[in-house]
Write a protein that holds these residues in place. Structure first.
Motif, PDB file in Angstrom:
ATOM      1  N   GLU A  17      36.160  30.866  41.521  1.00  0.00           N
ATOM      2  CA  GLU A  17      35.302  30.728  40.341  1.00  0.00           C
ATOM      3  C   GLU A  17      35.526  29.328  39.807  1.00  0.00           C
ATOM      4  O   GLU A  17      36.446  28.636  40.256  1.00  0.00           O
ATOM      5  CB  GLU A  17      35.719  31.749  39.275  1.00  0.00           C
ATOM      6  CG  GLU A  17      37.123  31.487  38.753  1.00  0.00           C
ATOM      7  CD  GLU A  17      37.741  32.671  38.021  1.00  0.00           C
ATOM      8  OE1 GLU A  17      37.608  33.800  38.506  1.00  0.00           O
ATOM      9  OE2 GLU A  17      38.371  32.432  36.979  1.00  0.00           O
ATOM     10  N   HIS A  88      34.839  39.123  44.019  1.00  0.00           N
ATOM     11  CA  HIS A  88      35.362  38.995  42.647  1.00  0.00           C
ATOM     12  C   HIS A  88      34.302  39.497  41.655  1.00  0.00           C
ATOM     13  O   HIS A  88      34.327  39.148  40.485  1.00  0.00           O
ATOM     14  CB  HIS A  88      35.716  37.529  42.377  1.00  0.00           C
ATOM     15  CG  HIS A  88      36.601  37.290  41.190  1.00  0.00           C
ATOM     16  ND1 HIS A  88      37.542  38.187  40.756  1.00  0.00           N
ATOM     17  CD2 HIS A  88      36.684  36.240  40.331  1.00  0.00           C
ATOM     18  CE1 HIS A  88      38.158  37.696  39.676  1.00  0.00           C
ATOM     19  NE2 HIS A  88      37.652  36.526  39.402  1.00  0.00           N
ATOM     20  N   HIS A  92      31.525  37.972  36.449  1.00  0.00           N
ATOM     21  CA  HIS A  92      32.832  37.721  35.807  1.00  0.00           C
ATOM     22  C   HIS A  92      32.987  38.342  34.418  1.00  0.00           C
ATOM     23  O   HIS A  92      33.753  37.847  33.580  1.00  0.00           O
ATOM     24  CB  HIS A  92      33.157  36.222  35.748  1.00  0.00           C
ATOM     25  CG  HIS A  92      34.636  35.948  35.871  1.00  0.00           C
ATOM     26  ND1 HIS A  92      35.424  35.605  34.791  1.00  0.00           N
ATOM     27  CD2 HIS A  92      35.471  35.994  36.936  1.00  0.00           C
ATOM     28  CE1 HIS A  92      36.677  35.437  35.220  1.00  0.00           C
ATOM     29  NE2 HIS A  92      36.731  35.676  36.508  1.00  0.00           N
ATOM     30  N   PRO A 128      37.738  40.653  37.372  1.00  0.00           N
ATOM     31  CA  PRO A 128      37.948  39.463  36.552  1.00  0.00           C
ATOM     32  C   PRO A 128      39.116  39.693  35.583  1.00  0.00           C
ATOM     33  O   PRO A 128      39.181  40.736  34.925  1.00  0.00           O
ATOM     34  CB  PRO A 128      36.627  39.318  35.793  1.00  0.00           C
ATOM     35  CG  PRO A 128      35.623  39.982  36.670  1.00  0.00           C
ATOM     36  CD  PRO A 128      36.353  41.115  37.332  1.00  0.00           C
ATOM     37  N   THR A 129      40.010  38.730  35.522  1.00  0.00           N
ATOM     38  CA  THR A 129      41.202  38.761  34.651  1.00  0.00           C
ATOM     39  C   THR A 129      41.956  40.100  34.702  1.00  0.00           C
ATOM     40  O   THR A 129      42.527  40.523  33.711  1.00  0.00           O
ATOM     41  CB  THR A 129      40.880  38.392  33.178  1.00  0.00           C
ATOM     42  OG1 THR A 129      40.076  39.410  32.602  1.00  0.00           O
ATOM     43  CG2 THR A 129      40.184  37.061  33.055  1.00  0.00           C
ATOM     44  N   HIS A 231      43.485  30.043  41.328  1.00  0.00           N
ATOM     45  CA  HIS A 231      42.063  29.675  41.239  1.00  0.00           C
ATOM     46  C   HIS A 231      41.894  28.239  41.743  1.00  0.00           C
ATOM     47  O   HIS A 231      42.784  27.408  41.515  1.00  0.00           O
ATOM     48  CB  HIS A 231      41.580  29.728  39.791  1.00  0.00           C
ATOM     49  CG  HIS A 231      41.765  31.050  39.133  1.00  0.00           C
ATOM     50  ND1 HIS A 231      42.894  31.367  38.403  1.00  0.00           N
ATOM     51  CD2 HIS A 231      40.979  32.148  39.103  1.00  0.00           C
ATOM     52  CE1 HIS A 231      42.779  32.600  37.946  1.00  0.00           C
ATOM     53  NE2 HIS A 231      41.633  33.100  38.355  1.00  0.00           N
TER      54      HIS A 231
HETATM   55 ZN   LIG Z   1      38.337  35.442  37.784  1.00  0.00          ZN
END
Ligand SMILES: [Zn+2]
Length: 299
Positions: A17, A88, A92, A128-129, A231
């Motif tokens: 990302e 992913h 997001h 995401p996260t 990342h």
């Molecule tokens: Zn991410």
């Protein structure tokens, strides 16, 4: 000379990302602005591909659908490099903020796009996260299974982003049977038995390298395998600085950006790394066939 390789093996994973898509900047960069911002994900991911090729190491790339749609050649280069292509999601958004219907739509869009571009089956998903867990979003596992995913690598042991899990080792979510491969954490004797992430990202940039290496060796002594993530923007100190970001999130985002590439390459020299589907093949029920293979015939 670097230290001899540790006995345990570890998954090397990259969440593909761009710098402006992070949770840290959500308050100052609106989604509608993404399109116009300085896009750096291609050059940063290509840099990682070059470094991994030179080091002879393979990884799993969890690619955001938003990125894949705009840069299909990057997806093809990931596959051509012998790496695992995984998802992913598309947009997001944190899973805990989505309805089951919105989650299904996001997953389907990303998986279909990645498979069409890459020409390989996409088996893995990372939220995401790390924003899901069996406790907070049990429905998410049902939907991952329903949409043809074989595993998720989306939870942090302990509390995290409104999710988190008690499990440290890979486990099957009871309802769906889907395999979850949690991010690596340890109860660190060095730190009074506290649960500490030992899996990459900001923690990898903040910790002294010898401490991170010691935590990873503890993981191996406990008979586990590491699950490391980074990342592409984390090796890019030249990325823009948006205005209006509070001091703490700005520090969290930018700390260690200058040295991360060198530390990452030291890590892959000091420890054994491979694609997620190889390292956790036993949990997944066997080694996958590697290499581009047609998914579907033209309909
Ligand atoms: Zn991410």
């Amino acid at each position: 000379m670097s230290a001899p390789a540790a006995a345990g093996s570890n998954a090397l994973t990259i969440d593909v990302e761009d710098w402006f898509q992070v949770e840290n900047y959500k308050g100052v960069i609106r989604r509608a602005e993404w399109e116009a911002l300085d896009r750096r994900v291609v050059r940063n991911t290509d840099r990682l591909l070059d470094l991994f090729a030179a080091a002879g190491v393979r990884a799993t790339f969890f690619v955001l659908g938003w990125v894949a749609f705009r840069h299909p050649d990057l997806v093809r280069r990931i596959v051509a490099g012998g790496h695992e292509l995984a998802s992913h999601g598309y947009g997001h958004a944190r899973v805990v903020t989505l309805s089951p219907m919105a989650f299904r739509k996001d997953l389907r869009a990303a998986k279909r796009l990645l498979e069409d571009i890459g020409g390989v089956a996409v088996r893995g998903y990372r939220a995401p996260t790390f924003s899901m867990s069996p406790g907070s979003t049990p429905w998410a596992y049902d939907i991952l299974a329903e949409t043809g995913h074989a595993y998720s690598s989306s939870v942090f042991p302990g509390r995290h982003e409104g999710a988190g899990s008690a499990e440290f080792a890979p486990f099957r979510e009871p309802r769906s049977g889907l395999l979850e491969i949690p991010m690596t954490a340890v109860r660190a004797a060095l730190l009074g038995g506290r649960t500490v992430p030992a899996s990459g990202g900001g923690w990898f940039r903040i910790m002294p390298y010898p401490l991170f290496a010691a935590l990873l060796r503890q993981v191996h002594r406990e008979g586990r395998q590491g699950n490391f993530y980074l990342h592409p923007w984390e090796i890019d100190p030249g990325q823009p600085r948006p205005s209006g970001v509070a001091a703490l999130p700005e520090r969290k985002h930018r700390i260690g950006l200058h040295s991360t590439e060198a530390r990452l390459m030291r890590l892959v020299r000091d420890f054994r790394f491979d694609r997620m589907d190889q390292v956790f093949a036993a949990d997944l029920g066997g080694l996958p066939a590697i290499g581009p293979a047609p998914l579907r015939t033209a309909a």
